[in-house]
Design an enzyme around this catalytic site. Structure first.
Site, PDB file in Angstrom:
ATOM      1  N   GLU A  95       0.682  -1.288   0.006  1.00  0.00           N
ATOM      2  CA  GLU A  95       0.083  -0.224   0.057  1.00  0.00           C
ATOM      3  C   GLU A  95       0.670   1.219  -0.049  1.00  0.00           C
ATOM      4  O   GLU A  95       0.420   2.193  -0.613  1.00  0.00           O
ATOM      5  CB  GLU A  95      -1.018  -0.075   1.157  1.00  0.00           C
ATOM      6  CG  GLU A  95      -2.284  -1.002   1.174  1.00  0.00           C
ATOM      7  CD  GLU A  95      -2.000  -2.318   1.389  1.00  0.00           C
ATOM      8  OE1 GLU A  95      -0.886  -2.485   1.965  1.00  0.00           O
ATOM      9  OE2 GLU A  95      -2.873  -3.422   1.352  1.00  0.00           O
TER      10      GLU A  95
ATOM     11  N   HIS B 166     -10.562  -4.336  10.814  1.00  0.00           N
ATOM     12  CA  HIS B 166     -10.975  -3.938   9.318  1.00  0.00           C
ATOM     13  C   HIS B 166     -12.238  -3.261   9.576  1.00  0.00           C
ATOM     14  O   HIS B 166     -13.211  -3.329   8.640  1.00  0.00           O
ATOM     15  CB  HIS B 166     -11.408  -5.488   8.890  1.00  0.00           C
ATOM     16  CG  HIS B 166     -10.225  -6.160   8.320  1.00  0.00           C
ATOM     17  ND1 HIS B 166      -8.991  -6.349   8.975  1.00  0.00           N
ATOM     18  CD2 HIS B 166     -10.051  -6.939   6.954  1.00  0.00           C
ATOM     19  CE1 HIS B 166      -8.272  -7.152   8.273  1.00  0.00           C
ATOM     20  NE2 HIS B 166      -8.841  -7.305   7.168  1.00  0.00           N
TER      21      HIS B 166
END
Ligand SMILES: Cc1ncc(C[n+]2csc(CCOP(=O)(O)OP(=O)(O)O)c2C)c(N)n1
Ligand SMILES: [Mg+2]
Lengths: 368, 327
Positions: B60, B129
């Protein structure tokens, strides 16, 4: 100014080529090195050890097969990443390491929990999000843990736990307690920068840690050669780190090599970077259509099933007979069914548990 | 009007913009050959090829930064994060580079980039998450932040985001991708960044809610409608720049306000909007502003705890009852 050649070729970036999109050509995602040719006694394993290993591997398999069924029946939610196909790695490692050596892994963690003292009941209850689960229902499938038995848990951010493994090893070296840490990661975590930062410090600081990539061919739908260049194991070279590639479909190989590596680390306090080649039999999680790989490839690896392999070894070496195999399997099946019953009958956490495990204090003033 | 799923509206925005501008490309995990982890980019690889639809490794920080560099050097990247929960790893590139490069170079570079993907929770995925990041990024000068609730807004605002010459964060939700809604079919339909929308007119109370929480607010409003309470819902759509005027105008009419936000309470959008209301509409208020947010805890896995954790229509109804002194 140097001359510039006129560019005529088409520009591309990520290599294409999971079997299905490359004109039907099948590219195997990993090549397996040969397994060890040593017999169990040459490896220092008794007959009972091997029977035990089989039972443990079959437990991991059956636990997940049943968990999958329960998930499909809608008994619990969240993600469910199955470890099926990779059981030789958890089992071989747990047998090779001392009981107080440390293990940490990513979210594909059921097998690791089971092999490190999470009972099938506590594991199943965690999947169901019950208070009797190994993480009190707070973590679910991705966060099995049994810290008392040195299993530090599964973690859900790809690569996030790698430096935690390094840190656990750091503390062990600091305390000079002789413990070895085994930090497992997926092939998909190899391109995360934090692996490389951690490897550099680990080598420079001589941390007693094994960084073990479970290369199962894919990170979600991306085949290894599409996300990482060259051979994964060669990442070690840049850090002058000891390295090895091994066959992860054979529990004896994992056992043999892990034992050697752990012994080397105990003697020299030096990290290792290893690539264990294996295969994931199921989809990435439960909602994966698996279009990125061919049926043929899957079938090829299913022929190498690590659970069947050790079972056949037991039979071929006349360590046990078919009846005994059935007896073991039935025993495991009973355990797993009991675990399901236990999970279903267990309570959900109390409402107040929402605020538990946030801080050490039990009177922390939560913001409203 | 065409009825589109949320994911189809986003795809249409990307597709239409890519068709018009060769410099636009998409990169992220599983965006190309897998057709997107949530099928948002389905079919775009076949249409635009592997030069413009790029699968990245799980890196990322790296691919966000490659996006920023490419944007500085004349391209218009759309960087997809599988969720903004993973964009945390890329925060250095978004916060230290994308938002600051123009300023630090005295205006010599622009960073026309869109970072997009789902935000906040998506069911029982536990602590790492489930976090809502829109207000966190809105904290930093130099970033525009959008988090829409319906397909039409998503399409119109994403097209504006792609055309914007600044870094824009565009947030979605896994749980809304299948949601259907009418989307205008007119050529080149766009919605300006920074404009809130009155999604439901009412006279008794103003509810401010965006993203997934808009739908929670809507359920509460429908329920209260039966009890004779007339709820006005304002969806800011753009978190930054924030259209406080539309909210204030509504409060001038209703004199009461509840803010619903799928973030933790400390320093979130609810806190900011609450502050602005007391500054801009103090004299119009008949009750202290209330907010409904997540509690100050991480996301639990257990179903019962997760349901308890997530803001619900009942909590919104309670808050509305409080500001209207009904109960
Ligand atoms: C930082 C981050 N990015 C993306 C994801 C989403 N994601 C979860 S697992 C996964 C693939 C990981 O593959 P690998 O490391 O090979 O492990 P495997 O699933 O094969 O066990 C991805 C992309 C994530 N959880 N965290
Ligand atoms: Mg993998």
């Amino acid at each position: 100014m140097a001359d510039k050649k006129e560019k005529t070729e088409e520009v591309t970036f990520t290599p294409t080529g999971t079997g299905i999109r490359t004109n039907g050509e099948i590219i195997r995602s990993t090549e397996l090195p040969d397994p060890t040719d040593k017999k169990h006694d040459e490896l220092g394993l008794s007959d009972d050890d091997v029977i035990d290993m089989f039972e443990q591997m079959y437990l991991q398999r059956r636990f997940e097969e049943r968990a999958m069924q329960m998930y499909q029946k809608g008994k619990f939610g969240g993600f469910l990443h199955l470890y099926m196909g990779q059981e030789a790695i958890s089992t071989g490692t747990a047998y090779a390491l001392n009981d107080d050596d440390d293990i940490i892994t990513a979210y594909r963690d059921h097998g690791w929990g089971l092999v490190r003292g999470v009972s099938p009941k506590e594991g199943m209850a965690e999947l169901y999000g019950k208070e009797t689960g190994c993480s009190n229902g707070k973590g679910g499938s991705m966060h099995f843990a049994n810290v008392e038995e040195h299993f530090w848990g599964g973690y859900g951010i790809v690569g996030g736990h790698i430096p935690l493994g390094g840190g656990i090893a750091f503390a062990n070296k600091y305390k000079q307690n002789g413990r070895v840490t085994a930090c497992f990661l997926g092939d998909g975590a190899v391109p995360q920068g934090v692996l490389h930062e951690t490897m550099n410090m680990s080598q420079n600081w001589k941390l007693p840690c094994i960084y073990a990539v479970e290369n199962n061919g894919y990170a979600m739908g991306t085949a290894v050669h599409r996300h990482s260049t060259g051979e994964i194991v060669d990442r070690a070279d840049g850090f002058d780190m000891k390295k090895m590639v091994l066959n992860g479909m054979d529990v004896f190989t994992v056992y043999e090599k892990m034992k050697e590596i752990a012994a080397d680390i105990r003697e020299n306090s030096e990290p290792w970077f290893i690539e264990i080649r294996t295969y994931r039999y199921r989809g990435h999680s439960m909602s994966d259509p698996m279009k990125y790989r061919s049926k043929e490839e899957l079938e090829e690896y299913e022929k190498l099933d690590p659970v069947e392999r050790i079972k056949n070894y037991l039979l071929d070496e006349d360590i046990i007979d078919e009846d005994k195999v059935e007896e073991i399997k039935n025993g495991v099946e009973d355990k797993v069914m009991d675990a399901i019953e236990f999970a279903e009958e267990s309570d959900y956490p109390e409402k107040e548990a929402l605020y538990d495990h946030m801080f050490v204090e039990d009177d922390y003033p939560f913001h409203t | 009007m065409a009825e589109l799923q949320f994911r189809e509206a986003i795809r249409a925005a990307i597709d239409e913009e890519m068709a018009q501008d060769e410099d636009i490309f998409v990169m992220g995990e599983e965006v190309a050959e897998y057709d997107g982890a949530y099928k948002v980019t389905e079919g775009l690889l076949d249409k635009y090829g592997s030069k413009r639809m790029i699968d990245t490794p799980i890196s990322e920080l790296g691919f966000a930064g490659i996006g920023v560099g490419a944007a500085m050097n004349g391209l218009r990247p759309i960087v997809e994060f599988m969720t903004f929960n993973f964009a945390v790893l890329a925060a250095d590139q978004i916060i230290n580079h994308a938002s600051k490069a123009k300023y630090m170079t005295g205006g010599q570079v622009n960073v026309p980039i869109v970072f997009r993907g789902p935000n906040a929770s998506a069911g029982q995925l536990s602590a790492t998450h489930s976090v809502s990041y829109d207000a966190m990024y809105a904290h930093f000068p130099g970033l525009k932040v959008i988090y829409t609730s319906e397909p039409a807004d998503a399409k119109g605002l994403l097209k504006s985001a792609i055309r914007d010459d600044n870094p824009v964060l565009f947030m979605e939700s896994e749980q809304m991708y299948g949601l259907k809604g009418e989307v205008p079919e007119e050529d080149d339909f766009t919605i300006p960044i920074g404009k809130a929308k009155v999604k439901r007119e009412g006279s008794d109370v103003t509810v401010v809610a965006h993203g997934k929480m808009y739908h929670v607010a809507k359920q509460a409003a429908q329920q209260l409608d039966k009890e004779g309470v007339d709820v006005e819902i304002i969806d800011p759509r753009t978190v930054k720049p924030l259209d406080i005027e539309t909210i204030v105008k509504s409060i001038q009419k209703t004199n009461r306000c509840v803010i619903v936000d799928e973030a933790h309470p400390f320093g979130g959008l609810a806190a900011e909007v609450g502050y602005l209301i007391q500054r801009e509409a103090f004299d119009y208020l008949d009750a202290p502003v209330q907010r409904v947010t997540l509690p100050d805890t991480n996301a639990p896995f257990a179903k019962n705890l997760f349901d308890e954790w997530l803001p619900s229509p009942d909590q919104v109804i309670d808050a509305i009852n409080t500001v209207t002194y009904r109960k």
